[in-house]
Design an enzyme around this catalytic site. Structure first.
Site, PDB file in Angstrom:
ATOM      1  CG  ASP A 124     -21.804   6.964  -7.177  1.00 49.55           C
ATOM      2  OD1 ASP A 124     -21.673   6.969  -5.936  1.00 49.55           O
ATOM      3  OD2 ASP A 124     -20.840   6.826  -7.957  1.00 49.55           O
TER       4      ASP A 124
ATOM      5  CD  GLU B 121     -19.223   0.967  -5.547  1.00 51.71           C
ATOM      6  OE1 GLU B 121     -19.673   2.029  -5.065  1.00 51.71           O
ATOM      7  OE2 GLU B 121     -19.038  -0.064  -4.888  1.00 51.71           O
TER       8      GLU B 121
ATOM      9  CG  HIS C 292     -22.803   5.090  -2.503  1.00 52.61           C
ATOM     10  ND1 HIS C 292     -22.360   5.347  -3.782  1.00 52.61           N
ATOM     11  CD2 HIS C 292     -22.077   4.021  -2.085  1.00 52.61           C
ATOM     12  CE1 HIS C 292     -21.429   4.472  -4.121  1.00 52.61           C
ATOM     13  NE2 HIS C 292     -21.235   3.656  -3.093  1.00 52.61           N
ATOM     14  CD  GLU C 293     -21.405   2.681   1.309  1.00 54.65           C
ATOM     15  OE1 GLU C 293     -21.614   1.496   0.963  1.00 54.65           O
ATOM     16  OE2 GLU C 293     -20.427   3.339   0.901  1.00 54.65           O
TER      17      GLU C 293
ATOM     18  CG  HIS D  61     -23.500  -0.515  -2.461  1.00 54.47           C
ATOM     19  ND1 HIS D  61     -23.262  -0.838  -3.776  1.00 54.47           N
ATOM     20  CD2 HIS D  61     -22.562   0.411  -2.132  1.00 54.47           C
ATOM     21  CE1 HIS D  61     -22.222  -0.120  -4.215  1.00 54.47           C
ATOM     22  NE2 HIS D  61     -21.791   0.640  -3.242  1.00 54.47           N
TER      23      HIS D  61
HETATM   24 ZN   LIG Z   1     -20.171   1.890  -3.139  1.00 54.98          ZN
END
Ligand SMILES: [Zn+2]
Length: 746
Positions: free
Chosen positions: A645, A641, A580-581, A584
């Site tokens: 995800d 986000e 997830h990170e 980003h």
């Molecule tokens: Zn996030």
């Protein structure tokens, strides 16, 4: 006034401790970073731009921690106000079958299938506005921190030998000293009120605003240091919209009945707080109305949450002359002198139109209204460090009215949260010494490397990204820095005096210390060792300016990470968080920054167009979700986000496959009748296990860039053929989007 490091991180969740809106003196620290956190613990502090998260307050026990967290001793004299502790399992088993709802099929609603029985039998504890895996971890962490702070409080140490213990012990002791706090009420702030009262003209008004900024009080606008988005090696001054008391500009501008009612309640709340400072009720009521009017003007000139997502529009670096032209009615050199900033250099004005409007408000609002406004913002920042009447009224509005929370947290938890915000790296240093073994760091690093490899594979094989863009993307990924557990270099608090005197003054000095530390960065090279979250935080973030992913010690434990579980569980948990990170760095915002963290377009127009097409599809998907009647998820606001995800699950799944390739016997092994793939998806659904009060949900739908938990599971899964295969789900099932609607990015 737990000093909040203002952050704009994309964290895993926007977690912030549930105690206050702008809960305290906010240091104007790095308010400009675009940190993308995993989730918002408490995302109320949102008006300007997400501040650098020091989502504080999510203490946890170190992952593989050999020592179990010591139980809170109920005999402890400090724990007298500890009542009805939320039920938390100390060592939750991976994928507890008792949480599943056997009456719901995976293909109908996976979130409910995975968590339904838990949802049915669980009550949200009265002191919480939502309750789930994250909060359970935070509760465990609180116990660990409680033990640390109480030991520090009761240890007589020579401060030269153990500076952290002295600071943590004295800060905590001053916060727990209710007798003194009650006796002094707002006494310790007397000088601050006098300063506001003595303002005679607009030049003094500006100087007072500057002074309040220096002790972390938000007023009129925000000013801080931050990386130059187009020269990420340097810190420059940043001026940002601000000055509101409600969570977001929309709260002032919406005209529906519920919003109007909330504004009436806000006016009542402000009036009550002013009354507590000694204003006669009638005067306070009149002032509260004027404060709302003033803030409404600022709100009308403020950008929306969605507009704030555009880093190009927030980049307006200008020389002082040009800044001065924006606000002809106040003198910036007076402001800089008052905050001891000798060489401000060029300033990035995030929202120039806001400053133009703020100048008019500055000039045209009567001085008496300004004084009331400043008193309000001071007391709003300090309320939690004052006597019970202030604390209760603050809770009443910010937690009960805005979030539906029924009961205030026990004092010790609030003081731990405050300690974490004020001197988080001192507390964090003690925390990792006891609760974060070096093996945990090594294991997490190994997982990060496996996830990185998976993303390299994905980028190389993407059919929609062309070669030149792929080369740049791979460069960016290779350069991505990783921070795990705690900082290599701890903050030095030796110049910050902390004693057992008035609590509010400790908090204020800590805020001032943090503000000064931030302002001192202006004009200097960026310090790559800086952290935006404290070590005990149960969260994670990506910071595009630094091109780094950061995982505090607090999150590296169950249910995210088990030292002894099978790979499927860990890849579905912390693996997906890492993915997830990482993604980003390539979401709608992150992709605009290059390998060095500079805001620079490295995409070919063709690849950029294809990315946008795909991200629009995810906007559309989430816009359709309707968690409360008539209230939809904001697909624009949450797209970064949601992309992360989806990418996180996809990458973690690929990394798990690689791990299984290396251990083929694992692939065939069923545990509790479940294949590794099934356990992977269940593990992901487990980390989002949660319940939420409607008020909190509403607040977050307005301000939180993260979707509600249920959609963070069902949303990405419904796009993944891997998920469909794992549970053998027929086409046309509610959990399966039709092939033409599936979103595929990574
Ligand atoms: Zn996030």
């Amino acid at each position: 006034m737990p000093l909040q490091r203002k952050q704009q991180k994309s964290g895993l969740t926007g977690i912030r401790q549930p105690q206050g809106i702008n809960s305290s003196f906010q240091a104007m620290n790095s308010l400009i970073l675009i940190l993308v956190a995993l989730f918002c613990l408490f995302s109320i502090r949102v008006q300007g731009e997400s501040p650098k998260p020091k989502p504080f307050g999510s203490p946890t026990v170190g992952p593989n921690s050999q020592k179990p967290p010591p139980p809170i001793s109920s005999a402890s004299p400090q724990s007298v106000d500890e009542t009805a502790k939320p039920p938390v399992e100390k060592n939750p088993p991976p994928l507890d079958p008792n949480n599943r709802d056997p009456s719901v099929k995976p293909q109908d609603d996976f979130f409910i299938y995975a968590n339904g029985s838990w949802i049915k039998r669980t009550q949200i504890p009265p002191e919480y506005s939502r309750w789930g895996s994250f909060n359970e971890l935070i509760e465990n962490n609180n116990d660990a921190l409680h033990d640390i702070t109480e030991k520090a409080e009761n240890t007589q140490v020579d401060p030269r030998l153990a500076p952290e213990t002295q600071k943590v012990g004295d800060y905590y002791a001053s916060g727990m000293d209710e007798k003194t706090i009650e006796a002094m009420r707002i006494g310790p702030l007397e000088d601050e009120f006098k300063k506001i009262e003595s303002i005679k003209d607009r030049s003094e008004l500006l100087k007072e605003i500057a002074h309040l900024h220096s002790i972390g009080v938000d007023a009129l606008f925000e000013f801080a240091s931050g990386q130059d988005a187009k020269d990420s090696t340097h810190e420059i001054a940043q001026a940002v919209q601000g000055g509101l008391g409600l969570p977001d500009r929309d709260y002032y501008t919406k005209t529906d009945a519920a919003s109007k009612k909330l504004r009436d309640q806000y006016v009542e709340h402000v009036a009550k707080m002013l009354t507590l400072t000694g204003e006669p009720a009638e005067t306070a009521a009149d002032h509260a109305k004027k404060i709302l009017a003033l803030e409404t003007k600022l709100a009308e000139a403020s950008r929306t949450q969605v507009q704030l997502r555009d880093p190009q529009k927030n980049y307006n670096k200008m020389p002082l002359r040009q800044l001065q032209d924006l606000t002809p009615d106040w003198n910036w050199s007076d402001y800089f002198k008052s905050i001891d900033l000798l060489e401000p250099g060029d300033v990035n004005v995030h929202q120039p139109e806001f400053f133009k409007a703020a100048d008019q408000v500055f000039e045209n609002t009567p001085l008496d209204d300004w004084k009331a406004y400043l008193r309000w913002h001071l007391i709003n920042a300090a309320a939690q460090e004052l006597s019970k009447d202030f604390v209760d009224e603050d809770f009443n509005f910010k937690d009960r009215t805005l979030r539906g929370t029924e009961k205030i947290k026990p004092r010790w938890k609030r003081i731990i949260a405050s300690t974490d915000e004020a001197i988080g790296e001192a507390l964090g240093k003690l925390y990792v010494a006891f609760y974060f073994p070096p093996e945990a760091k090594a294991r997490a690093l190994e997982l990060v490397n496996n996830l990185k490899e998976a993303l390299v594979d994905r980028i190389k094989t993407l059919d929609w990204m062309d070669e030149p863009t792929k080369r740049e993307a791979l460069k960016k990924l290779a350069a991505m820095r990783v921070k795990i557990g705690y900082p290599d270099k701890w903050l030095d608090y030796s110049l910050l005096p902390i004693d057992r005197g008035p609590f509010v003054l400790n908090a204020m000095r800590a805020a001032k210390f943090e503000t000064t530390r931030e302002l001192n960065k202006i004009g200097k090279p960026v310090d790559p060792t800086d952290w935006g979250m404290t070590p005990p935080t149960v969260n994670a973030y990506y910071n595009p300016n630094m091109n780094e992913i950061v995982f505090p010690a607090g999150i590296l434990q169950p249910p995210f990470f088990y030292a002894n579980a099978d790979d499927a569980v860990n890849y579905g948990g912390i693996g997906a968080v890492i993915g997830h990170e990482m993604t980003h760095g390539f979401d709608d915002q992150g992709r605009q920054f290059d390998a060095a963290g500079n805001l620079r377009d490295w995409w070919t127009p063709q690849s950029a167009a294809k990315f946008k097409e795909r991200s629009q599809a995810i906007v559309k998907q989430f816009n359709e979700y309707e968690p409360l009647p008539g209230l939809h998820v904001n697909g624009e606001l949450t797209q970064g986000e949601n992309i992360a995800d989806l990418g996180g699950v996809k990458l973690a799944y690929a990394a798990l496959q690689k791990a299984l390739d290396k251990n083929p016997q694992e692939r065939e092994k069923k545990i509790d009748g479940l294949t590794p793939e099934q356990r992977f998806f269940l593990s992901f659904a487990t980390i989002w296990k949660s319940k939420q009060r409607d008020e909190d949900l509403k607040l977050r739908l307005n301000t939180d860039p993260h979707s509600p938990a249920r959609y963070r599971v069902d949303g990405p899964f419904s796009n993944l053929p891997e998920f469909q295969r794992a549970f053998n789900i027929p086409d046309g099932s509610p959990m399966i989007r039709s092939a033409d609607k599936r979103v595929k990015i990574w």
